[in-house]
Scaffold this motif. Structure first.
Motif, PDB file in Angstrom:
ATOM      1  N   UNK A 287       5.252  -8.278 -20.806  1.00 49.62           N
ATOM      2  CA  UNK A 287       3.984  -7.823 -21.548  1.00 49.62           C
ATOM      3  C   UNK A 287       2.624  -8.653 -21.389  1.00 49.62           C
ATOM      4  N   UNK A 288       1.635  -8.086 -21.700  1.00 49.51           N
ATOM      5  CA  UNK A 288       0.283  -8.702 -21.354  1.00 49.51           C
ATOM      6  C   UNK A 288      -0.410  -8.731 -22.381  1.00 49.51           C
ATOM      7  N   UNK A 289      -1.279  -9.585 -22.971  1.00 49.51           N
ATOM      8  CA  UNK A 289      -2.360  -9.670 -23.591  1.00 49.51           C
ATOM      9  C   UNK A 289      -3.530 -10.366 -23.413  1.00 49.51           C
ATOM     10  N   UNK A 290      -4.713 -10.162 -23.946  1.00 50.79           N
ATOM     11  CA  UNK A 290      -5.926 -11.293 -23.753  1.00 50.79           C
ATOM     12  C   UNK A 290      -5.481 -12.639 -24.480  1.00 50.79           C
ATOM     13  N   UNK A 291      -6.083 -13.659 -23.937  1.00 52.21           N
ATOM     14  CA  UNK A 291      -5.702 -14.699 -24.729  1.00 52.21           C
ATOM     15  C   UNK A 291      -6.588 -14.778 -25.924  1.00 52.21           C
ATOM     16  N   UNK A 292      -5.899 -14.768 -27.261  1.00 56.65           N
ATOM     17  CA  UNK A 292      -6.592 -14.621 -28.329  1.00 56.65           C
ATOM     18  C   UNK A 292      -7.740 -15.612 -28.627  1.00 56.65           C
ATOM     19  N   UNK A 293      -8.780 -15.034 -29.395  1.00 59.49           N
ATOM     20  CA  UNK A 293     -10.066 -15.882 -29.739  1.00 59.49           C
ATOM     21  C   UNK A 293      -9.743 -16.280 -31.265  1.00 59.49           C
ATOM     22  N   UNK A 294     -10.795 -17.059 -32.067  1.00 58.40           N
ATOM     23  CA  UNK A 294     -10.689 -17.307 -33.245  1.00 58.40           C
ATOM     24  C   UNK A 294     -10.839 -16.050 -34.268  1.00 58.40           C
ATOM     25  N   UNK A 295     -11.380 -14.810 -33.699  1.00 60.90           N
ATOM     26  CA  UNK A 295     -11.132 -13.694 -34.853  1.00 60.90           C
ATOM     27  C   UNK A 295     -10.729 -12.570 -33.791  1.00 60.90           C
ATOM     28  N   UNK A 296     -10.599 -11.451 -34.371  1.00 60.59           N
ATOM     29  CA  UNK A 296      -9.754 -10.361 -33.640  1.00 60.59           C
ATOM     30  C   UNK A 296     -10.751  -9.501 -32.822  1.00 60.59           C
ATOM     31  N   UNK A 297     -11.948  -9.686 -33.091  1.00 64.47           N
ATOM     32  CA  UNK A 297     -13.002  -8.961 -32.353  1.00 64.47           C
ATOM     33  C   UNK A 297     -13.302  -9.606 -31.203  1.00 64.47           C
ATOM     34  N   UNK A 298     -13.022 -10.789 -30.883  1.00 60.96           N
ATOM     35  CA  UNK A 298     -13.527 -11.282 -29.701  1.00 60.96           C
ATOM     36  C   UNK A 298     -12.169 -12.413 -28.875  1.00 60.96           C
ATOM     37  N   UNK A 299     -11.704 -11.984 -27.823  1.00 60.53           N
ATOM     38  CA  UNK A 299     -10.775 -12.839 -27.174  1.00 60.53           C
ATOM     39  C   UNK A 299     -11.324 -14.172 -26.929  1.00 60.53           C
ATOM     40  N   UNK A 300     -10.738 -14.744 -26.472  1.00 54.35           N
ATOM     41  CA  UNK A 300     -11.159 -16.252 -25.934  1.00 54.35           C
ATOM     42  C   UNK A 300     -11.953 -16.056 -24.592  1.00 54.35           C
ATOM     43  N   UNK A 301     -12.560 -16.905 -24.474  1.00 55.49           N
ATOM     44  CA  UNK A 301     -13.068 -16.814 -23.197  1.00 55.49           C
ATOM     45  C   UNK A 301     -12.227 -17.334 -21.773  1.00 55.49           C
ATOM     46  N   UNK A 302     -12.554 -16.743 -20.501  1.00 60.13           N
ATOM     47  CA  UNK A 302     -11.754 -16.871 -19.566  1.00 60.13           C
ATOM     48  C   UNK A 302     -12.662 -17.290 -18.186  1.00 60.13           C
ATOM     49  N   UNK A 303     -12.031 -18.004 -17.307  1.00 65.09           N
ATOM     50  CA  UNK A 303     -12.272 -18.512 -16.201  1.00 65.09           C
ATOM     51  C   UNK A 303     -12.360 -17.163 -15.104  1.00 65.09           C
ATOM     52  N   UNK A 304     -13.438 -16.871 -14.748  1.00 67.37           N
ATOM     53  CA  UNK A 304     -13.374 -15.731 -13.916  1.00 67.37           C
ATOM     54  C   UNK A 304     -13.152 -16.260 -12.234  1.00 67.37           C
ATOM     55  N   UNK A 361      -6.654  -7.952 -18.850  1.00 63.07           N
ATOM     56  CA  UNK A 361      -7.668  -8.816 -18.232  1.00 63.07           C
ATOM     57  C   UNK A 361      -9.048  -8.374 -18.615  1.00 63.07           C
ATOM     58  N   UNK A 362      -9.132  -7.263 -18.304  1.00 61.15           N
ATOM     59  CA  UNK A 362     -10.663  -6.619 -18.750  1.00 61.15           C
ATOM     60  C   UNK A 362     -11.000  -7.122 -19.957  1.00 61.15           C
ATOM     61  N   UNK A 363     -10.146  -6.833 -21.217  1.00 61.82           N
ATOM     62  CA  UNK A 363     -10.613  -7.076 -22.341  1.00 61.82           C
ATOM     63  C   UNK A 363     -11.094  -8.832 -22.508  1.00 61.82           C
ATOM     64  N   UNK A 364     -10.305  -9.571 -21.723  1.00 62.70           N
ATOM     65  CA  UNK A 364     -10.603 -10.925 -21.954  1.00 62.70           C
ATOM     66  C   UNK A 364     -11.990 -11.072 -21.060  1.00 62.70           C
ATOM     67  N   UNK A 365     -12.121 -10.508 -19.905  1.00 55.87           N
ATOM     68  CA  UNK A 365     -13.320 -10.711 -18.927  1.00 55.87           C
ATOM     69  C   UNK A 365     -14.525 -10.554 -19.587  1.00 55.87           C
ATOM     70  N   UNK A 366     -14.876  -9.999 -20.526  1.00 58.38           N
ATOM     71  CA  UNK A 366     -15.925  -9.777 -21.485  1.00 58.38           C
ATOM     72  C   UNK A 366     -16.694 -11.175 -21.642  1.00 58.38           C
ATOM     73  N   UNK A 367     -15.762 -12.182 -21.831  1.00 57.75           N
ATOM     74  CA  UNK A 367     -15.965 -13.617 -22.266  1.00 57.75           C
ATOM     75  C   UNK A 367     -16.088 -14.224 -21.098  1.00 57.75           C
ATOM     76  N   UNK A 368     -16.094 -13.793 -19.909  1.00 60.25           N
ATOM     77  CA  UNK A 368     -15.773 -14.644 -18.822  1.00 60.25           C
ATOM     78  C   UNK A 368     -16.903 -15.735 -18.355  1.00 60.25           C
ATOM     79  N   UNK A 369     -16.410 -16.652 -17.590  1.00 61.35           N
ATOM     80  CA  UNK A 369     -17.332 -17.776 -17.345  1.00 61.35           C
ATOM     81  C   UNK A 369     -17.070 -18.193 -15.930  1.00 61.35           C
ATOM     82  N   UNK A 370     -18.016 -18.866 -15.237  1.00 63.82           N
ATOM     83  CA  UNK A 370     -17.729 -19.431 -13.829  1.00 63.82           C
ATOM     84  C   UNK A 370     -18.300 -20.762 -13.894  1.00 63.82           C
ATOM     85  N   UNK A 371     -17.777 -21.272 -12.825  1.00 66.99           N
ATOM     86  CA  UNK A 371     -18.517 -22.876 -12.532  1.00 66.99           C
ATOM     87  C   UNK A 371     -19.863 -22.874 -11.954  1.00 66.99           C
TER      88      UNK A 371
END
Length: 419
Positions: A287-304, A361-371
């Motif tokens: 199974x797969x799920x976005x890395x959870x954030x502190x609140x249910x409405x916003x997954x953790x940030x991710x490295x794009x 992954x698409x759900x997590x990518x909303x909070x994506x970041x890059x170097x």
């Protein structure tokens, strides 16, 4: 990759339909005898392109350029920097995959072909602008965006069910609770998380609204001393406490994808190609799920994470190299990348990225970041890799603040080195 925080290529607006794509293998009548007997060498990194993509690109290229051959070579990511530098300098590669955090470095030293005049012919007018940023250096197009991806939690459904967990967590606190249940049920690794998995740490930092490096007085400096970096590391440290993975190794040492199918790991944080193949573990157990954030409405940030395709400046076959890029970057083959779980270089193709991994992954990518898109960023990633050393030191008991100050100094020095 590119600058620090972006709008994750407008993921919420990217999922739209696309018409069927035709073949891109139109014969190049101008190639003639110029292609006959020539071999074009293409380097791709392990885990990037599915075999169907490789086979199709090879067939279409050789059909478009009669008499030419395409030699695709798969390279491991480990210590790839020096190998690429050597190949670019001796002309032994024509077209290559380059990590989007590394492109600026190779462009700045003259290793990559300037593709600015070829951009439109390669389809560049339709590339997602935020993805293209990492392929541009000093105002010139030195590569083409190929795909991007990000990490999600990959979990063993059988172990979670046995532990009495009925649904994936939506917050970090729920995630910690589930890891506790897995541990209580006898799972030795509720999560497998090595100490030097800096991509996950980077994403957690992005979720805190922070940056791993910042501009200060006109220069780039390390930013591990920031409150956001410290808070993100506290989260990473708590997650890592549920793991028996070594604190002084990364996810490739040993490769975590080879460990997960053994059946005693509850979860890991990884990209799509690290998930077990059906021959190693039944698909219904993964199974797969976005890395959870502190609140249910916003997954953790991710490295794009992601890769660009580039042509070597010293390619012995520059016209064939550009012809190969045109085929490889066509909608036909970008669509194939999307259907295999990667995210393509055009937002109009993202609706084809519909695998279970891609949906998470698409759900997590909303909070994506890059170097930062800096020529010297590769100095920070390459050995001795100060971010990795910093993480190991703190996980092994070193004081966070003083250790962060030490390694911020190293990052600042590496970012300030002359090319």
């Amino acid at each position: 990759m590119k600058r620090q925080l972006i709008a994750a290529v407008g993921v919420a607006a990217m999922v739209v339909g696309i018409a069927a794509c035709g073949s891109s293998a139109k014969k190049d009548d101008n190639a003639g005898k110029s292609a006959s007997g020539k071999t074009v060498t293409m380097w791709l990194m392990s885990g990037s392109a599915p075999q169907a993509w490789q086979d199709g690109v090879k067939a279409d290229f050789e059909a478009a350029y009669p008499g030419a051959k395409l030699n695709i070579q798969i390279q491991p990511w480990d210590n790839i920097g020096q190998k690429i530098t050597t190949a670019l300098s001796d002309g032994s590669v024509d077209v290559l995959e380059v990590g989007n955090t590394q492109t600026a470095g190779y462009a700045s030293t003259g290793g990559l072909m300037d593709l600015t005049s070829a951009k439109a012919d390669l389809g560049g007018n339709d590339w997602t602008p935020s993805l293209n940023t990492s392929a541009v250096f000093d105002g010139k197009q030195y590569a083409a965006p190929w795909y991007y991806t990000n990490r999600v939690v990959i979990y063993n459904k059988a172990l979670w069910t046995k532990a009495g967990i009925t649904a994936p967590p939506t917050t970090l606190d729920e995630f910690y609770g589930d890891l506790d249940k897995l541990k209580a049920s006898g799972v030795p690794n509720p999560i497998y998380l090595p100490g030097q998995e800096w991509y996950t740490y980077f994403g957690l930092l992005a979720g805190e609204g922070g940056q791993i490096a910042k501009q200060d007085g006109g220069k780039w400096v390390g930013n591990l001393e920031s409150p956001e970096a410290k808070d993100a590391f506290a989260t990473y440290q708590k997650l890592q406490s549920y793991s028996t993975a070594p604190k002084d190794k990364d996810e490739a040492t040993p490769q975590q994808s080879t460990l997960f199918p053994k059946g005693d790991i509850g979860s890991m944080i990884g990209v799509g190609w690290e998930a077990p193949a059906p021959k190693d573990m039944p698909a219904e157990n993964v199974g797969y799920f976005p890395i959870p954030g502190k609140t249910a409405d916003k997954p953790s940030g991710v490295f794009l994470g992601g890769s660009n395709l580039a042509a070597a400046q010293d390619s012995k076959n520059p016209d064939l190299a550009k012809g190969l890029l045109k085929i490889a970057l066509s909608d036909k083959y970008e669509s194939l990348m999307a259907s295999s779980g990667q995210f393509p270089n055009k937002s109009s193709l993202n609706s084809l990225a519909n695998t279970p991994f891609a949906q998470a992954a698409l759900k997590g990518a909303v909070n994506g970041a890059i170097t930062p898109n800096l020529a010297n960023w590769s100095n920070v990633e390459n050995p001795p890799a100060p971010i990795k050393e910093f993480m190991t030191a703190v996980l092994q008991g070193a004081d966070y603040d003083s250790t962060a100050k030490k390694y911020d100094g190293q990052i600042t020095d590496l970012l300030g080195q002359k090319q």
